[in-house]
Write a protein that holds these residues in place. Structure first.
Motif, PDB file in Angstrom:
ATOM      1  N   SER A   1     139.331 -31.790  36.288  1.00 50.91           N
ATOM      2  CA  SER A   1     138.958 -32.206  36.127  1.00 50.91           C
ATOM      3  C   SER A   1     137.997 -30.396  35.921  1.00 50.91           C
ATOM      4  O   SER A   1     137.824 -29.894  34.424  1.00 50.91           O
TER       5      SER A   1
ATOM      6  N   LEU B   1     140.647 -47.043  30.929  1.00 49.53           N
ATOM      7  CA  LEU B   1     140.721 -46.189  30.973  1.00 49.53           C
ATOM      8  C   LEU B   1     139.322 -46.074  31.724  1.00 49.53           C
ATOM      9  O   LEU B   1     138.939 -44.841  31.902  1.00 49.53           O
ATOM     10  N   THR B   2     138.198 -47.425  32.853  1.00 48.03           N
ATOM     11  CA  THR B   2     137.654 -46.916  33.411  1.00 48.03           C
ATOM     12  C   THR B   2     137.957 -48.074  34.874  1.00 48.03           C
ATOM     13  O   THR B   2     138.393 -48.253  34.152  1.00 48.03           O
TER      14      THR B   2
ATOM     15  N   LEU C   1     137.150 -38.039  32.440  1.00 47.11           N
ATOM     16  CA  LEU C   1     136.222 -37.795  31.191  1.00 47.11           C
ATOM     17  C   LEU C   1     134.728 -38.184  30.938  1.00 47.11           C
ATOM     18  O   LEU C   1     134.582 -37.228  30.983  1.00 47.11           O
ATOM     19  N   THR C   2     133.865 -38.587  32.502  1.00 50.50           N
ATOM     20  CA  THR C   2     132.802 -37.605  32.526  1.00 50.50           C
ATOM     21  C   THR C   2     132.636 -36.706  33.601  1.00 50.50           C
ATOM     22  O   THR C   2     131.791 -36.300  32.042  1.00 50.50           O
TER      23      THR C   2
ATOM     24  N   VAL D   1     134.479 -34.031  32.527  1.00 55.14           N
ATOM     25  CA  VAL D   1     134.621 -33.265  31.090  1.00 55.14           C
ATOM     26  C   VAL D   1     133.210 -32.659  30.681  1.00 55.14           C
ATOM     27  O   VAL D   1     133.464 -31.284  30.038  1.00 55.14           O
ATOM     28  N   TRP D   2     133.056 -33.733  30.610  1.00 57.54           N
ATOM     29  CA  TRP D   2     132.247 -34.222  29.202  1.00 57.54           C
ATOM     30  C   TRP D   2     130.616 -33.756  29.900  1.00 57.54           C
ATOM     31  O   TRP D   2     129.781 -32.550  29.308  1.00 57.54           O
TER      32      TRP D   2
ATOM     33  N   PHE E   1     134.566 -46.251  26.835  1.00 50.67           N
ATOM     34  CA  PHE E   1     136.049 -46.552  26.712  1.00 50.67           C
ATOM     35  C   PHE E   1     136.740 -47.622  27.775  1.00 50.67           C
ATOM     36  O   PHE E   1     137.680 -47.577  28.058  1.00 50.67           O
TER      37      PHE E   1
ATOM     38  N   ILE F   1     140.883 -41.699  35.104  1.00 49.09           N
ATOM     39  CA  ILE F   1     140.721 -41.475  33.452  1.00 49.09           C
ATOM     40  C   ILE F   1     139.453 -41.625  33.380  1.00 49.09           C
ATOM     41  O   ILE F   1     138.481 -40.097  32.781  1.00 49.09           O
ATOM     42  N   GLY F   2     139.202 -42.601  33.489  1.00 46.97           N
ATOM     43  CA  GLY F   2     137.167 -42.742  33.278  1.00 46.97           C
ATOM     44  C   GLY F   2     136.562 -41.261  34.400  1.00 46.97           C
ATOM     45  O   GLY F   2     135.432 -40.744  33.701  1.00 46.97           O
TER      46      GLY F   2
ATOM     47  N   SER G   1     137.224 -28.581  31.434  1.00 42.76           N
ATOM     48  CA  SER G   1     136.525 -28.266  31.486  1.00 42.76           C
ATOM     49  C   SER G   1     136.892 -26.150  31.061  1.00 42.76           C
ATOM     50  O   SER G   1     136.004 -25.923  30.360  1.00 42.76           O
TER      51      SER G   1
ATOM     52  N   VAL H   1     130.455 -43.778  29.798  1.00 42.05           N
ATOM     53  CA  VAL H   1     132.255 -43.874  29.725  1.00 42.05           C
ATOM     54  C   VAL H   1     132.345 -45.028  29.388  1.00 42.05           C
ATOM     55  O   VAL H   1     133.029 -46.299  28.873  1.00 42.05           O
TER      56      VAL H   1
END
Length: 288
Positions: free
Chosen positions: A72, A144-145, A155-156, A158-159, A119, A151-152, A76, A115
């Motif tokens: 992450s 993905l979660t 994604l969280t 990074v966003w 996803f 991965i979930g 980022s 997410v």
């Protein structure tokens, strides 16, 4: 003659707040350490750490925490620096900066919920893919979660953390002397060479500090892994929470020992990174 300079006076005004914050944190860490060393009959013992050393579940959780926090942080940083580098000309006014920093307004559990909405196997992407005929059913959509690969979680974070990286890197780009880049381009240096030799030395201290902040936050996070993390392996904070609040009170010392080891590892790494950053800043400042 003034007794205190303005800088020292500011530190004195902040001292009560700093004492409260730092004292509370270190008191909590000391209590956790003492609790993990308490054996039978109130005597100090390392038996809990010996038990923890042979616990494969703890080591899987520790590795998974480092993996999620490291991936992450790296994604980022790379994307945040890329955005700051490409858009700093357009982010000089506060309205355009607000568009980039919108994700920072929302708590992390809101990001986790988004997410899930987008996803998850019953989310927007899976429904759209099934409607377009790309997959036969939403159950065929990749997990993905709540997945064991994290991965979930990635994604969280990074966003959420990309805008923070942009926030930290934007002032560096706005204050950087652009003449060096123009001179290097005139001498035939490509974009990668200009970034590596001219921009990165100025970005590196701030990037390391920013990455350290993100890594420590993600490594010790609880709410997002608890919401969308897998049941196995678990992030370290979730594992320690479940051990501490389980019905088996004998696991509480293990939870305290796990928190002590993970916190000690992060603080040790943070100390080395901050020492290295101080050397970099001293070099950039001509030894001052």
């Amino acid at each position: 003659m003034k007794l205190f300079s303005r800088k020292k006076a500011g530190i004195l005004w902040l001292f009560p707040v700093l004492l409260l914050l730092v004292g509370t944190v270190w008191y909590a860490l000391l209590q956790v350490l003492l609790g993990s060393l308490e054996g039978e009959n109130g005597q100090f013992s390392l038996s809990v750490y010996e038990t923890l050393a042979g616990n494969s579940g703890f080591w899987s959780s520790a590795f998974f925490s480092f993996y999620v926090a490291g991936i992450s942080t790296m994604i980022s940083l790379v994307l945040g620096i890329f955005i700051a580098r490409g858009l700093y000309h357009y982010l000089e006014d506060r309205y355009s900066r607000f568009l980039i920093w919108i994700p920072m307004v929302f708590p992390h559990f809101v990001g986790a919920y988004l997410v899930i909405l987008i996803f998850s196997q019953s989310g927007w992407l899976s429904t759209a893919a099934a409607s377009l005929g790309w997959i036969d059913a939403i159950a065929d959509f990749p997990i993905l979660t709540n997945d064991s690969r994290g991965i979930g979680l990635i994604l969280t974070y990074v966003w959420k953390e990309i805008p923070f990286v942009v926030l930290m890197m934007l002032p560096v780009y706005q204050e950087m002397n652009k003449e060096f880049g123009h001179a290097a381009a005139a001498l035939g240096a490509g974009p990668y060479q200009r970034f590596k030799d001219i921009e990165w030395p100025f970005l590196k201290p701030g990037a390391l500090e920013t990455g350290l902040i993100i890594f420590c936050f993600v490594f010790g996070a609880f709410e997002v892994p608890y919401l969308i993390g897998a049941s196995s392996p678990e992030m370290g904070a979730v594992l320690a929470y479940e051990w501490f609040y389980s019905g088996d009170w004998s696991r509480r010392p293990e939870a305290l020992a796990a928190m002590t080891l993970l916190t000690g590892a992060v603080l040790t790494g943070a100390g080395f990174i901050l020492w290295y950053v101080r050397k970099l800043r001293s070099r950039l400042g001509g030894g001052q």
